[in-house]
Every structure is written in structure tokens, then in C-alpha cells.
Design a protein around this motif. Structure first.
Motif: not given
Lengths: 449, 497
Positions: A410, A412-418
Motif C-alpha cells: 500500500q 509503495f502504491e501510494h508513493n508511486g502514485r504520488l
């Protein structure tokens, strides 16, 4: 140590097990007086005796202020006691003598300074420090000791100065100053091995004062017993006139109690067992305090009830010890926690009534204690209040790993999206901008034209 | 398609009368090829007399519906109005041709003309709503996104006219269909932010159509282009309103994610939207995790994050009291600052936070107990506002909602009620979830790698690299994760590529 440091006095109502006069014989000099005044502070029942003894000791020193103070206090609680009157003649005589000594030393120092003889200035400051220490003015003593610093020319000088400062700072319980002085000694390329036990003991006291019981126990365990028992060993002649001995602050009995309580509060059963079986130094310490040995043995043998009985019996003693007093409650709590943890560890499912019997307390008390311990995440069990038992928390590793992986994914996804969004925003020219009209079509128009 | 009408004729007779020459040229260049491409699909009719006159209009008087009605709640509205004015279309289709286009052409094929005609027809005067929405729906049900991008000013203006028209008759729900279609048609995989995105969310929020809004929000947007008339407001508002939709749907995790995008938006100074986002983030984190640890990712701009924190102090106080766990303190703080929550429009969310506080206190018990009496729970339960359900009802509701894995039991009707907590176990659905998560992470990773490659090869990046090599230390981080990405004016050159 001055009695003013214990402003938040906790009154001890029960009488200690020791007999005051024989107890205080173990101590000498300033330490003895400090302890007497401390006991007078805390224990009303012993106050008169303690003050009388303190006054008698003080008359052998030049500490006029503390003498007068002690007499005043005795007068306040026992106005008709013939010993509660100031010996004016002695006071006059000592005051005069100290004043003249003080003046003389200051004059000497001034002349040294005029002559710019470094070594003499250092000596002068040192002597003035000693002088103020002898009349009980710790702040001035510390001031003059520290003034030696710029005149120190050899490692030995720095060591002497630091040792002087450590002593005063310990009396004042000024631990930051102790730290400074200690680090100064540590920075020396070579130091006198004789002062090592002394420094270790001071470190132990420091850890204790900070409530760091595990460190206090392990530090004191490295102090050789001989340094406390054999005066010759313990008193390295660091300088002609001064010696540093640990017994200025603690006796071997005190250290045994500190080691015992601190290790009970912070060590697990196996560590303690190892200590009792294999640590020669520890064994020797414990020889001087049989009740501590019994306590530790009881812990190893899971005999919790007798631990608490013994602790309660000796509580007044501990509360009247100048170093332990402020930590007794915390130590007892930790010991209780440690015992609970130890007990609980052996069970998959244990019943509260049995546990209460084992600890010699009521089931409600056990329940309350356990809830507090679980809530502070100290014991890995859960309670069944209906059937009154506790169950060891079985670690569901799969669930843990699952949660862990999901959190990582989660994040990783969060930061990747950002990251992607911000790349897009910057490439699209959509940064926040104080001038909104400079974005959008205006920019586009520029390109079009 | 009306067989009477020959598009070819239209092409030949387009007359850009009075428009600025540069604009005319640009428009011709962009629009004509589209019409030409579609001409093959058009049957030539016998009567081809059809003219499209494009006339220039001055910037101010033409301010179509877009500028007057800006539905935005946040206080940056005035700034965005100025921005909208600058974006108003400068040229329009002459009145006499509008109806011809609207009645005789197919919007799917000449979306561009439709957009021009509709903006011109409905830009200034209030029209019959049913006629307007019928036409608008016809256009947006079939619109070609590629064509729409060619006339971004008109497209944007039309979207604002739609929103304004639905607001005028107080039926924001009417605007949802065209706006959603507009947003979805903008790019094939829906990853580009269109002007319709934030507008649609605003209207959906007004109409309380959260579920419908999710149809747009299920696609993540990560491409932006100011060439479509977008400003940072659109980007911030889209994500902020998106978060509000998620809050409405109780998808707090996703809401926090969207708010984080707002909080980490690059640039300077900080925007009011960011301050509002921070306030909501604080409350959401309390609801979800019971604590507020604002750990912004590395790419957050330190300077702006400091400045917007300064505006949300009361929320910090509330968070501290919440984390502290002492109900009396929390109640005290609540009474002091509930006025602020109301003023900020966060009162509802704050109430949720208080309920969450109550829930979390009960949930915490499962760590300590296997079974516990209801009496004990009652002794621990605190209802800050003292108007909620009783402990028993509250616990029952929690169990029913899945907030507490437990069962209630009673040995006999007179014996005390006990709550038995149950353990979670890993099931196959967990594993499926895990698999899905890993897949999405993998995809994201590829996307990031692609973006990285793209940036690394961009002219701007290479220019920057060269510059920084010649002037060491001339590179001040502006809060971007990839520091080399900071575009200012150069960013336009990249778009030309």
C-alpha cells in the motif's frame, strides 16, 4: 549531597530494620552527614536521633552553615532538647579560622595570577576548591575546580581536575556535569587504572538516578568488590592530599542492594540465574547482603510470594537510602512486572485465582495488574474475564506477514502514485503558481503565435 | 448525417471573419484536417449551400457562462474566476450557422463544429434548459475526445456553460451525464486530466451522486497538460473533490491518498485547497489509525507544508487530544474548537472522528481480552457528546458493521452479558487480495519505470543536466521528487515535442 535536593519529601512512617547508629558507622565524612540529614528529612520517627548524630559529625568539620541548619531543625522538632542549641563559641572559632584560610588562599591565588605562573594558579584554584568543599560550599568548590582547566598542562592535571569535579557534581547530583567530566577523562590517551572502579561506580549511580535500572545493575557488576572492601585498594593516592574512594558515596552493602533490586527489575530469569551461578563478583557482593541473595534465589525458583514479602519488609530501608529512595516505587513496580511476565510465560492457559495465590495477592489485584501490563504491551497474553483465565497470545505469523506485506504494498502504491502524479503535474506545467493567469491558455497562446 | 449537407462545401466556405489572424490560422490548421478526414464519410448532397462563419469576439464581452458560475466552494474561487476569464473563447461560429450545424451534422464526426456552435449559441443568453441539455447530451454521448482537444477554449467554456445551466435551474444532476461523458471521452485510458474532471466532481458532490462519481474516480489520473486550459486549480480541485467523494463513500484510505496528492503538489506558495486538504487529512487519519502522523513523502515541498500546517493548528490540538486518549481532555478541546469545524465545513467528519474515538477504545479491548463482560466495556466506554447509543447498542452496531470481530453471549437471561472476541484467520480471499495487490504494484512499477525513461530522454531534462553541469549548485529543489523535473517556462517546449 545537600538535603535541599529532596524537596518533594516522601515521609516514611514504618521504622527501618537497621539500627541507626550502627548503620551510620558504615559511612564517613560528608556521606554520613548527608545520609543522616536525609533520614531526618524522611523519617519523623528517627529524625531526632539522626539530627543529633549529624550535629555531632558536623562539629568535626568546618561546615558551619550545615551545622547551624541542623541545630535549627532539631530545635524545631525538639525545642527542649539541650543538644538543640548552637555552640556559639565553636561557630565563631571555626568561622574565623575558615575566613582567614579563605582570605589567605584567595590572596595567594591573586599573587600567582600576577606572576603568571601557570602551575601555581592551577594549584591555587584547586586548593580553593578543596577549601570550599571542606566548608560545604559545593557551588563555589565546583567553580574553582573548573577554573583549573585553562592552567592544566599535563594529562594528570586534567584527570585530577575532572575527578574533583565529579566528586562535587555527584554530591550535588548534577549529572550533566558528571557527564562532562567523565567524557574529559575518557578523552585522555591514558588514564590511571586505579580510578576505574570509582568512575564505574559513579556511572552506576548516574544510571540509577536516571531510572535506567538495567544499566545501573550491569555497571555496578563491573565494579570489583575489593575496591569497596579494601581501603588500600580503594583509595589510590591520586594526589598528596586527596583520595577518591567509592565509599564516599556507597558501601558494599548499598551496592549489593542496588545490584539486587535493579537486576530483579530488569533481568530475565535466565540472565539472573547466570549471574548467580557464574558471576564471581556478583556472588561476593551478595555475600554482604543475605536478604538480596534470598530474593534473587526466590525469583529463580519462582517463589514470588516471598519476594514481595521480603521487599515489603525492607521497603523502609530502601526508602531511607539516599540513592534508592526516589526509585523504590518504580523499582517495585518493575519487579512486579518482571515477576508477572516470568510467571505468565510458562503458561498457555493459566487461571487467575492460582496466580493470585502464587503472588500472595487478591484475584482482583492480579486482574487489575495484568490488564495494566497487557495494555502497556508488556505481557503477551489475553484475559478471559468470564472464566477468569489468561491465554498466551499465539502469534499468527501468517496473519502478521500478510498485514506486513499489504502495508508495504500500500505504501509503495501510494508513493508511486504520488510520484507519477507529480511528474505529470510538472511536465504539464501545473505547479502551484502565484500568478494563475500565467498558466493555461496564456502559455498556450505564446506557443501558438 | 443529413444527406442534404455536403461537408466538403462547409470546408471550402469556412470564413474566419474578423478573428485574429494568428488565431484564425491556428484554428484552420487544427480544425480543417478533422473536417477533411470526415468528409469521406459524408455523402454529397444536391444542395450544398452551407456556410460556417467564424467571427472574432473581444475577450471580455464574450465571457461565457464559465466565469460567472464557478461552483467551487473553496476560497480560491476568485483567483480561478480570473483564470477562467483568460480562458474564455475568442472566436465563435456566427449565429446564422449555429442551427445549421446542430441540426444537420453528426456530433460524432464533427464534434469540433458542435462544440463551437454550442458555445456560441448558449454562451451568452439563458436558453431553454431541456433543449440545451438535449443537444448537449447528443454531443457528449458521441463526442470525439481528439477533436475536443483541438478547441480547448471552447470545450472548456462549454463545460462551464453546462455546469452553470444546471446550477441555474438548481438541478446539478442534469449536468452529470454530459460532464462524465466529457471526462471519460478525453483520453482512451482515462489517465489525462480534462477540464471536465473537476467540474464533474463538483456537480456530483452538489447532486450527492457519489456512486456515479466513482465511475470517474476508478481511473487514476496522472497526465496533465496546461494546453487544455488547465491550471493547478483544476488538478488540486479534482483530487480534493475526489477525496470528498471518497469520504462520502466512506473509503477513507483512498481519500487520504487523494488528499496526499494535493498536499504534495509541487510549486509555491501554498494553496488554500492544500490547507483544506490538510484539515481533512488530520481528521481522516484519526478516524482510520487513531493517530495523526503527518508523514509527507519526500516529494512534499517542505516550505509549503510548513506554511499550511500553520493554518491548521486547531486540528493539531484536536489530534493531540485524540491520540492522548483521555476523554475529558478530548471533550474540553472539542468544546473549544467545534465552532472551527463547523466553519470549515468539517463538522460531520469531526463527528465521525469522535465516533471513531469511541470505537477505537472498544476495539483496543480485544488486545487485552478474550472475553469481557459488557459491564467492563461500559466502564471503559466514553461517549464524548453523550447523545450516542448506549454501550450495548454501540457494541452491537460495531459487530454488525464488521468493526469488531466478536460475539455476544449470555449464559442465562439473568446472567451478565459477555463479549467474546474472535480471531482473524487468513482465508483464500486474503490470498486473492494479496495477489491482486502485487499485480497492481507490478503495473505501477512499470509505469514509473516508463515515466522515468521518458523524463530521462526529454529535451528539458537533458538541457537541465547540461546547465547544472556548467553551473554547479544552480539547482534548487522545489519539492519535486525528481528534482530534475522542475519545469518553468521550458515546460512548453516539451509539449511541442
Amino acid at each position: 549531597m545537600s538535603s535541599e535536593t529532596h524537596a518533594n519529601t516522601k515521609v516514611v512512617t514504618t521504622l527501618p530494620l537497621f539500627e541507626l547508629e550502627s548503620y551510620i558507622q558504615n559511612y564517613t565524612g560528608r556521606n554520613a552527614v548527608d545520609r543522616l540529614l536525609f533520614i531526618a528529612d524522611r523519617c519523623p520517627a528517627l529524625a531526632v536521633d539522626a539530627l543529633v548524630l549529624a550535629i555531632a559529625s558536623l562539629k568535626h568539620t568546618a561546615e558551619v552553615n550545615r551545622y547551624e541548619d541542623a541545630v535549627d531543625r532539631l530545635h524545631a522538632i525538639a525545642p527542649h532538647d539541650p543538644r538543640a542549641t548552637v555552640d556559639a563559641a565553636w561557630v565563631d572559632e571555626v568561622t574565623k579560622a575558615t575566613r582567614s584560610t579563605g582570605d589567605k588562599l584567595e590572596l595567594e591565588l591573586k599573587s600567582y595570577k600576577n606572576n603568571l605562573i601557570k602551575e601555581s594558579i592551577r594549584m591555587g584554584n584547586s586548593e580553593l576548591g578543596d577549601f570550599y568543599l571542606s566548608i560545604g560550599d559545593l557551588a563555589s568548590a565546583s567553580k574553582f575546580y573548573s577554573r583549573q582547566r585553562e592552567y592544566c598542562t599535563t594529562h594528570k592535571h586534567i584527570e585530577d581536575m575532572s575527578m574533583d569535579m565529579i566528586r562535587v557534581a555527584v554530591y550535588q547530583q548534577n549529572w550533566s556535569q558528571v557527564e562532562t567530566a567523565m567524557s574529559r577523562i575518557d578523552a585522555l590517551p591514558a588514564k590511571n587504572a586505579d580510578i576505574d572502579p570509582y568512575l564505574k561506580a559513579v556511572r552506576g549511580l548516574w544510571a540509577l538516578a536516571q531510572g535506567n535500572f538495567a544499566v545501573a545493575a550491569s555497571t555496578f557488576l563491573t565494579v570489583p568488590v575489593e575496591s569497596l572492601t579494601h581501603a588500600a585498594f580503594a583509595a589510590p593516592k591520586s594526589r598528596q592530599k586527596a583520595t577518591y574512594t567509592i565509599t564516599e558515596f556507597v558501601t558494599v552493602n548499598d551496592v549489593a542492594v542496588i545490584i539486587g533490586l535493579c537486576s530483579l527489575a530488569s533481568y530475565g530469569r535466565n540472565a539472573l540465574k547466570d549471574l548467580l551461578d557464574n558471576n564471581a563478583n556478583c556472588k561476593e557482593f551478595l555475600q554482604s547482603e543475605a536478604h538480596i541473595r534470598t530474593l534473587l534465589d526466590a525469583f529463580v525458583l519462582f517463589d514470588y510470594k516471598s519476594i514481595f514479602t521480603a521487599l515489603e519488609n525492607h521497603k523502609a530501608d530502601y526508602l531511607l537510602d539516599i540513592w534508592l529512595a526516589d526509585h523504590v516505587e518504580k523499582l517495585f513496580d518493575r519487579i512486579r512486572e518482571n515477576c508477572y511476565t516470568q510467571y505468565v510465560r510458562g503458561y498457555k492457559r493459566g487461571y487467575l485465582d492460582k496466580m493470585a495465590a502464587r503472588f500472595g495477592v487478591g484475584p482482583d489485584q492480579v486482574e487489575k495488574d495484568l490488564i495494566a501490563l497487557i495494555e502497556s504491551e508488556k505481557v503477551p497474553v489475553r484475559l478471559d474475564l468470564e472464566n477468569k483465565y489468561f491465554l498466551f497470545k499465539s502469534a499468527d505469523e501468517r496473519a502478521d506477514v500478510y498485514d506486513h506485506v499489504m502495508t508495504i504494498a500500500q505504501d509503495f502504491e501510494h508513493n508511486g502514485r504520488l510520484l507519477l502524479v507529480n511528474i505529470g503535474v510538472l511536465r504539464g506545467g501545473l505547479e502551484i503558481n502565484a500568478k494563475p493567469e500565467s498558466s493555461g491558455f496564456e502559455l498556450k497562446k505564446k506557443v501558438l503565435m | 448525417m443529413d444527406p442534404q449537407f455536403s461537408l466538403l462545401t462547409v470546408l471550402l466556405s469556412i470564413d474566419f471573419e474578423g478573428a485574429e489572424e494568428a488565431v484564425t490560422e491556428a484554428l484552420k490548421e487544427r480544425v480543417l484536417p478533422i473536417l477533411q478526414a470526415n468528409a469521406t464519410a459524408v455523402k454529397a448532397g444536391s444542395d450544398g449551400s452551407f456556410n460556417v462563419n467564424i467571427i472574432g469576439v473581444s475577450g471580455d464581452s464574450s465571457s461565457s457562462g464559465s466565469s460567472s458560475k464557478d461552483g467551487g466552494k473553496e476560497s480560491s474561487a476568485s483567483a480561478s474566476r480570473d483564470a477562467d476569464k483568460a480562458l474564455a473563447p475568442r472566436y465563435m461560429i456566427a449565429k446564422k450557422d449555429q442551427d445549421d450545424i446542430l441540426t444537420r451534422t453528426d456530433p460524432a464526426q464533427v464534434s469540433v463544429l458542435w462544440i463551437l456552435a454550442l458555445t456560441a449559441k448558449f454562451g451568452n443568453q439563458s436558453a431553454d434548459a431541456s433543449e440545451f441539455f438535449a443537444l448537449v447530451n447528443r454531443l457528449f454521448d458521441n463526442i470525439s475526445g481528439t477533436q475536443a482537444k483541438l478547441v480547448p477554449e471552447h470545450y472548456r467554456a462549454l463545460l462551464y456553460i453546462i455546469a452553470a445551466a444546471s446550477d441555474a435551474i438548481e438541478m446539478p444532476i442534469l449536468s452529470l451525464r454530459p460532464l462524465l461523458n466529457a471526462a471519460l471521452s478525453f483520453s482512451p485510458i482515462h489517465d489525462i486530466l480534462s477540464p471536465a474532471h473537476p467540474l464533474f466532481l463538483i456537480q456530483a458532490l452538489k447532486a450527492k451522486q457519489y456512486k456515479l462519481a466513482l465511475q470517474l474516480l476508478k481511473y487514476d489520473v496522472d497526465k496533465f497538460d496546461s494546453a487544455y486550459g488547465l491550471t493547478y486549480h483544476d488538478h488540486l480541485r479534482f483530487h480534493y473533490y475526489g477525496a470528498m467523494v471518497f469520504i462520502g463513500m466512506k473509503q477513507y484510505q483512498k481519500a487520504i491518498e487523494y488528499l496526499a496528492i494535493v498536499l504534495c503538489a509541487p510549486g509555491f506558495p501554498c494553496s488554500m485547497v492544500q490547507i483544506e486538504a490538510l484539515k481533512k487529512t488530520v481528521l481522516l487519519q484519526l478516524i482510520l489509525y487513531g493517530k495523526h502522523t503527518l508523514k509527507l513523502p519526500r516529494m512534499a515541498n517542505d516550505f509549503t507544508s510548513h506554511s499550511y500546517r500553520a493554518f491548521a493548528r486547531p486540528y493539531d490540538h484536536f489530534a493531540v487530544a485524540f491520540e492522548n486518549g483521555d476523554p475529558t481532555i478530548l471533550k474540553l478541546v472539542w468544546n473549544q474548537i467545534k465552532g472551527i469545524f463547523t466553519a470549515d465545513g468539517n463538522y460531520g467528519l469531526a463527528l465521525h472522528a469522535l465516533t471513531a474515538f469511541r470505537k477505537q477504545r472498544i476495539q483496543k479491548l480485544r488486545k487485552t481480552f478474550i472475553t469481557v463482560t459488557m459491564e467492563y466495556i461500559e466502564s471503559k466506554d466514553v461517549d464524548i457528546l453523550e447523545n450516542g447509543p448506549s454501550t450495548k447498542e454501540f457494541v452491537l452496531a460495531m459487530i454488525a458493521d464488521g468493526d469488531l470481530r466478536a460475539k455476544i453471549s449470555q449464559k442465562s437471561s439473568t446472567s451478565p452479558i459477555t463479549v467474546i472476541f474472535q480471531d482473524a484467520s487468513i482465508t483464500s480471499s486474503h490470498l486473492d487480495e494479496l495477489e491482486a495487490k502485487l499485480n497492481s504494484v507490478r503495473q505501477l512499477n512499470e509505469k514509473i519505470a516508463a515515466a522515468d525513461r521518458e523524463v530521462g530522454q526529454s529535451r528539458e531534462f537533458l538541457n537541465r543536466k547540461l546547465q547544472s553541469a556548467s553551473t554547479p549548485g544552480g539547482f534548487l529543489g522545489r519539492g519535486a521528487g525528481l528534482e530534475d523535473l522542475e519545469g518553468n517556462d521550458d515546460s512548453m517546449s516539451m509539449m511541442e515535442l
